[in-house]
Design an enzyme around this catalytic site. Sequence first.
Site, PDB file in Angstrom:
ATOM      1  N   GLY A  21      64.688  96.652 -49.268  1.00 10.34           N
ATOM      2  CA  GLY A  21      65.777  96.327 -50.201  1.00 10.34           C
ATOM      3  C   GLY A  21      67.157  96.296 -49.568  1.00 10.34           C
ATOM      4  CG  ASN A  72      63.247  87.709 -43.286  1.00  7.72           C
ATOM      5  OD1 ASN A  72      62.579  88.741 -43.322  1.00  7.72           O
ATOM      6  ND2 ASN A  72      64.554  87.709 -43.462  1.00  7.72           N
ATOM      7  CB  ALA A 123      59.969  95.749 -50.965  1.00  2.39           C
ATOM      8  CB  SER A 141      55.585  94.756 -37.232  1.00  5.86           C
ATOM      9  OG  SER A 141      56.256  94.277 -38.370  1.00  5.86           O
ATOM     10  CB  CYS A 186      66.098  89.446 -47.529  1.00  5.72           C
ATOM     11  SG  CYS A 186      65.212  90.960 -47.981  1.00  5.72           S
ATOM     12  N   GLY A 239      57.738  86.941 -35.385  1.00  7.06           N
ATOM     13  CA  GLY A 239      56.658  87.113 -36.357  1.00  7.06           C
ATOM     14  C   GLY A 239      55.365  87.484 -35.664  1.00  7.06           C
ATOM     15  N   GLY A 274      53.993  91.664 -38.867  1.00  7.31           N
ATOM     16  CA  GLY A 274      52.963  92.156 -37.951  1.00  7.31           C
ATOM     17  C   GLY A 274      51.933  91.081 -37.638  1.00  7.31           C
TER      18      GLY A 274
END
Length: 320
Positions: free
Chosen positions: A81, A207, A79, A282, A141, A259, A232
């Site tokens: 932000g 996302n 997070a 990731s 998000c 993803g 991940g």
Amino acid sequence: MNGALFLGKRAMLQTTLAGVTLPTPLVLASGIIGTSATLLTRAAALGAGAVTAKSAGPELRKGHRNPICFDWGEGLINAVGLPNPGATHEADLLAAAKQALAPSRVALIASIFAGTPEQFAAVAQIVLQANPDILELNISCPNVHDDFGEPFAASCAGAASVAAAVKPLCRAAGVPMFIKLAPNVPNIGRIAADAVAAGADGITAINTMPGMVIDIESARPILTNRSGGLSGPMLRPIAVRCVYEIAEAVPGTPIIGTGGVTSGADAIEMLMAGATAVGVGSAIYYRGLEAMQQISEEMTLWLQSHGVASLDDIRGMAHR
Ligand SMILES: Cc1cc2nc3c(=O)[nH]c(=O)nc-3n(C[C@H](O)[C@H](O)[C@H](O)COP(=O)(O)O)c2cc1C
């Protein structure tokens, strides 16, 4: 490596995404290494076909306080932000990145977010001045509810309203517009279809998936924001399902399938689900920036060992 062989391998991975030619189908996902020209060109040199900048909004944002991201064992939760320097400074960073990427012919994708469709249009107008190859609208998000409310990606009307507001600017600039969708909706295909009907040239899916990890000794969520977005390896089957459903709902629409892709096999799976290009996020945490090179080499080896000459031969194969 012999020059002809190298050219053959590059040709094998070359991808056209909404009219933009990419040397490989691998797209660095937004938010992973920021918008620095140095890091983006390094990802490009290692095998990315396109690089996505960190999402930028109307004004400078500091983002959330630490802890903002950690590895919980089966993937990452973050997070962050949406920290960013604001649209005007972002446009300068994008212009520098665009110039640095030019010799590699790797595409630059700008990413923006905002609180209203009108604000999206205002931010788009500023960042389009940097002439990115594609503009991605981050309407998904999951970590900024307190500031921006429910993400636009949560509904067909929300996604369509942002697409419609920004489309005239992208059309005037000649820049394809992608909408980035969220996995936590009952029917992602319907949302994609309405975004495309409102002017989206392509879809980025997905996302992160909202989640929470609690430290049982302190009995508190570990992230300062309490909840965060999962990414991940554990996200991959969710992303593959989303891409598959979008490909069914809007056949022929370019999709950046994102993803959990960490290996060449994962990327091949995403293409078979119907993705045009494959987002890598990731995996950079797990394998370093070299993930780009490793994934493209693993893809090439798989294609060669299966006698596949072109990615077009496997795209959408799981739908047949
Ligand atoms: C630390 C971190 C920051 C991210 N920041 C953004 C962002 O600014 N904009 C955005 O659209 N997605 C952002 N994402 C989501 C990624 O672009 C991607 O959609 C997601 O992580 C799933 O892909 P992955 O499993 O390959 O990481 C972020 C992800 C992570 C892990």
